[in-house]
Motif scaffolding. Sequence first.
Motif, PDB file in Angstrom:
ATOM      1  N   GLN A   3       0.940  -1.231  -0.244  1.00  0.00           N
ATOM      2  CA  GLN A   3       0.070   0.046  -0.084  1.00  0.00           C
ATOM      3  C   GLN A   3       0.762   1.382  -0.112  1.00  0.00           C
ATOM      4  O   GLN A   3       1.930   1.381   0.646  1.00  0.00           O
ATOM      5  CB  GLN A   3      -0.847   0.148   1.231  1.00  0.00           C
ATOM      6  CG  GLN A   3      -1.822  -1.007   1.160  1.00  0.00           C
ATOM      7  CD  GLN A   3      -2.810  -0.895   2.227  1.00  0.00           C
ATOM      8  OE1 GLN A   3      -2.374  -1.026   3.382  1.00  0.00           O
ATOM      9  NE2 GLN A   3      -4.182  -0.951   2.051  1.00  0.00           N
ATOM     10  N   SER A   5       1.176   5.294   1.111  1.00  0.00           N
ATOM     11  CA  SER A   5       0.854   6.246   2.132  1.00  0.00           C
ATOM     12  C   SER A   5       0.261   7.358   1.636  1.00  0.00           C
ATOM     13  O   SER A   5       0.916   7.979   0.663  1.00  0.00           O
ATOM     14  CB  SER A   5       2.056   6.290   3.081  1.00  0.00           C
ATOM     15  OG  SER A   5       1.469   7.153   4.180  1.00  0.00           O
ATOM     16  N   ASP A   7      -1.826  11.492   2.578  1.00  0.00           N
ATOM     17  CA  ASP A   7      -2.193  12.286   3.770  1.00  0.00           C
ATOM     18  C   ASP A   7      -3.652  12.323   3.834  1.00  0.00           C
ATOM     19  O   ASP A   7      -4.008  12.717   5.120  1.00  0.00           O
ATOM     20  CB  ASP A   7      -1.774  13.632   3.032  1.00  0.00           C
ATOM     21  CG  ASP A   7      -0.439  13.832   2.572  1.00  0.00           C
ATOM     22  OD1 ASP A   7       0.517  13.023   3.344  1.00  0.00           O
ATOM     23  OD2 ASP A   7      -0.139  14.597   1.715  1.00  0.00           O
ATOM     24  N   ARG A  32      -2.514  13.568  -1.708  1.00  0.00           N
ATOM     25  CA  ARG A  32      -1.158  13.694  -1.134  1.00  0.00           C
ATOM     26  C   ARG A  32      -0.584  14.877  -1.538  1.00  0.00           C
ATOM     27  O   ARG A  32      -0.735  15.335  -2.706  1.00  0.00           O
ATOM     28  CB  ARG A  32       0.034  12.334  -1.655  1.00  0.00           C
ATOM     29  CG  ARG A  32       1.407  12.592  -1.108  1.00  0.00           C
ATOM     30  CD  ARG A  32       2.219  11.511  -1.575  1.00  0.00           C
ATOM     31  NE  ARG A  32       1.867  10.325  -1.589  1.00  0.00           N
ATOM     32  CZ  ARG A  32       1.830   9.369  -2.315  1.00  0.00           C
ATOM     33  NH1 ARG A  32       2.311   9.421  -3.560  1.00  0.00           N
ATOM     34  NH2 ARG A  32       1.573   8.171  -2.145  1.00  0.00           N
ATOM     35  N   TYR A  49      -4.031   2.144  -0.870  1.00  0.00           N
ATOM     36  CA  TYR A  49      -3.625   3.175  -0.400  1.00  0.00           C
ATOM     37  C   TYR A  49      -3.981   3.187   1.199  1.00  0.00           C
ATOM     38  O   TYR A  49      -4.739   2.646   1.652  1.00  0.00           O
ATOM     39  CB  TYR A  49      -4.042   4.368  -0.999  1.00  0.00           C
ATOM     40  CG  TYR A  49      -3.818   4.844  -2.217  1.00  0.00           C
ATOM     41  CD1 TYR A  49      -2.674   5.338  -2.628  1.00  0.00           C
ATOM     42  CD2 TYR A  49      -4.904   4.163  -3.220  1.00  0.00           C
ATOM     43  CE1 TYR A  49      -2.593   5.535  -3.990  1.00  0.00           C
ATOM     44  CE2 TYR A  49      -4.644   4.670  -4.594  1.00  0.00           C
ATOM     45  CZ  TYR A  49      -3.363   5.163  -5.031  1.00  0.00           C
ATOM     46  OH  TYR A  49      -2.977   5.465  -6.251  1.00  0.00           O
ATOM     47  N   ARG A  50      -2.905   3.638   2.001  1.00  0.00           N
ATOM     48  CA  ARG A  50      -3.126   3.648   3.465  1.00  0.00           C
ATOM     49  C   ARG A  50      -3.140   5.010   3.971  1.00  0.00           C
ATOM     50  O   ARG A  50      -2.278   5.888   3.686  1.00  0.00           O
ATOM     51  CB  ARG A  50      -1.800   2.884   3.851  1.00  0.00           C
ATOM     52  CG  ARG A  50      -1.614   2.574   5.462  1.00  0.00           C
ATOM     53  CD  ARG A  50      -0.598   1.992   6.080  1.00  0.00           C
ATOM     54  NE  ARG A  50       0.482   2.752   5.957  1.00  0.00           N
ATOM     55  CZ  ARG A  50       1.559   2.540   5.165  1.00  0.00           C
ATOM     56  NH1 ARG A  50       1.511   1.804   3.986  1.00  0.00           N
ATOM     57  NH2 ARG A  50       2.816   3.494   4.861  1.00  0.00           N
ATOM     58  N   CYS A  51      -3.817   5.198   4.905  1.00  0.00           N
ATOM     59  CA  CYS A  51      -4.082   6.523   5.567  1.00  0.00           C
ATOM     60  C   CYS A  51      -4.484   6.090   7.342  1.00  0.00           C
ATOM     61  O   CYS A  51      -5.239   5.421   7.317  1.00  0.00           O
ATOM     62  CB  CYS A  51      -5.063   7.210   4.925  1.00  0.00           C
ATOM     63  SG  CYS A  51      -5.095   9.262   5.411  1.00  0.00           S
ATOM     64  N   GLU A  52      -3.676   7.004   7.925  1.00  0.00           N
ATOM     65  CA  GLU A  52      -4.107   6.902   9.343  1.00  0.00           C
ATOM     66  C   GLU A  52      -5.402   7.201   9.600  1.00  0.00           C
ATOM     67  O   GLU A  52      -5.916   6.354  10.672  1.00  0.00           O
ATOM     68  CB  GLU A  52      -3.046   7.560  10.236  1.00  0.00           C
ATOM     69  CG  GLU A  52      -1.613   7.109  10.055  1.00  0.00           C
ATOM     70  CD  GLU A  52      -0.732   7.740  10.948  1.00  0.00           C
ATOM     71  OE1 GLU A  52      -0.869   8.726  11.676  1.00  0.00           O
ATOM     72  OE2 GLU A  52       0.648   7.450  10.988  1.00  0.00           O
ATOM     73  N   ARG A  53      -6.076   8.320   9.314  1.00  0.00           N
ATOM     74  CA  ARG A  53      -7.542   8.728   9.543  1.00  0.00           C
ATOM     75  C   ARG A  53      -8.351   8.658   8.254  1.00  0.00           C
ATOM     76  O   ARG A  53      -7.957   9.353   7.263  1.00  0.00           O
ATOM     77  CB  ARG A  53      -7.235   9.925   9.992  1.00  0.00           C
ATOM     78  CG  ARG A  53      -8.582  10.693  10.412  1.00  0.00           C
ATOM     79  CD  ARG A  53      -8.384  12.017  10.939  1.00  0.00           C
ATOM     80  NE  ARG A  53      -9.766  12.613  11.463  1.00  0.00           N
ATOM     81  CZ  ARG A  53      -9.870  14.015  11.405  1.00  0.00           C
ATOM     82  NH1 ARG A  53      -8.979  14.974  11.364  1.00  0.00           N
ATOM     83  NH2 ARG A  53     -11.199  14.584  11.653  1.00  0.00           N
TER      84      ARG A  53
END
Length: 469
Positions: A3, A5, A7, A32, A49-53
């Motif tokens: 994945q 990352s 924003d 991003r 894709y990876r997103c923390e939130r």
Amino acid sequence: MQQESVDLAVRGRIVTMDRQRTVIEDGMVVSRAGRILALGPRQEIAARYRCERILGDEHAIVMPGFIDAHTHCTQCFVRSLTSGELPMIPRIYSPAQRSLDAEQAGATVRLLAAQLLRSGITTMCEGTLNPAHEPAIVAALEETGMRCVMARGAADQDFHHAALYSQIADRSWYKAREGEAERELAATEEFLRRHPPRGEGLIRGSVNVSALMNFSEAYFRGGAELARRHDTTMQVHIGRDREEVEFCLSVFGRRPVERLADLGVIDEHLVAVHAVLASEKEIELLARGHAGLAHSPVECVANLNAIPNLPRFRAAGIRVALGCDNQANDIFVNMRAAWLIHGAKWGIAGYDGEFLSAGDIIDMATIEAASVLRIDDIVGSLETGKAADIVILDGSGPHMMSMQHLSSELLRYASRAEVRSTIVAGKVLYSDGDFTTIDIDRLRQDAIAGRDHVREVVAARRYRPLPAW
């Protein structure tokens, strides 16, 4: 698959406003560095894709940020001081604006930005006429993080409009102040260099040649040349009120848009602001030149000049953008006002339910507005490569549960109460009642002080005292 990352990730029913008006029922948008990296079905995007939130949810309606295509920030303190006071622009608005110092001008920008962000507006088009306010306006815009097309200019012409009965012995006249057009146009060009209309900054420069009465022929011709050379817009209030039409007939022997045609300034760079009194011939002149129109539906009722023949403008091929013009700084109010006033004026008269579709009106607040302002390369729709200017609406309320037709229900039933988050260039500027770049406690103090200041300035200029209720 590894994945990537990102924003920002936003989940919901994605209303792209792309050329096909694609709607992705269970979708996701990721960005991003302030630009949209990808969008599509949620499971597909989430796998890549990876997103923390992740913002939004299964009930969210995700749209491109709305656009306020015409406003004047320094009128923001005046508000209902104009109620019932006709006409009000030279008598109340103008002296109130002139009375502001630079700090107060900056406060009006923060106040307006807060109101617009709260209703999902990510871009405003601001028209300035006072060079002394410009640095404060720019600084405040940069502080808030809003996107802005900033039309810059300053009047170079004195004029006198002979009122109805004084015309028995008097005549209207105008006189350009020597050398001022050249000086102010040079200042505008320098502004365009600092804030390039094709640049990456949140502020894009534009040319303000506000009106035929107080801007000279040299200024109009020079402003149009600047707009063409820098590929930006020239903003002109035109066909706004009866006084302007009378003045133009008196001194030019031509109606306002006819005068613009004589000056050779009607082209795709021209944004005709209001044009509520444009005749059939004048609409054709604007259409032939591929001009755009900035339409402020609530302002039509506030100043009671006229309701433009908006269906006729659009049938002629004229692109239309909606503007709040500081009358209800809320895009939902203005979209609904457009539906109601044009329905009452044109729909009822012709028993025509298709005088303006809900999709047309939402276009005018998003992608069509971006086209009029020449910023559709970066905003107005959710597409890969464009700015991550996004509004997240809550679709979970009872009034949204039995939805049958998305655009019609957004127009008729949604409001700024549905706005959960407003995002500009990938940054969350408003979310669930909180502003990330605006100190609301300080703003409240500034707004109260500004309100009291302008009330004192214009109180004696009102025809009637402010009522208690």
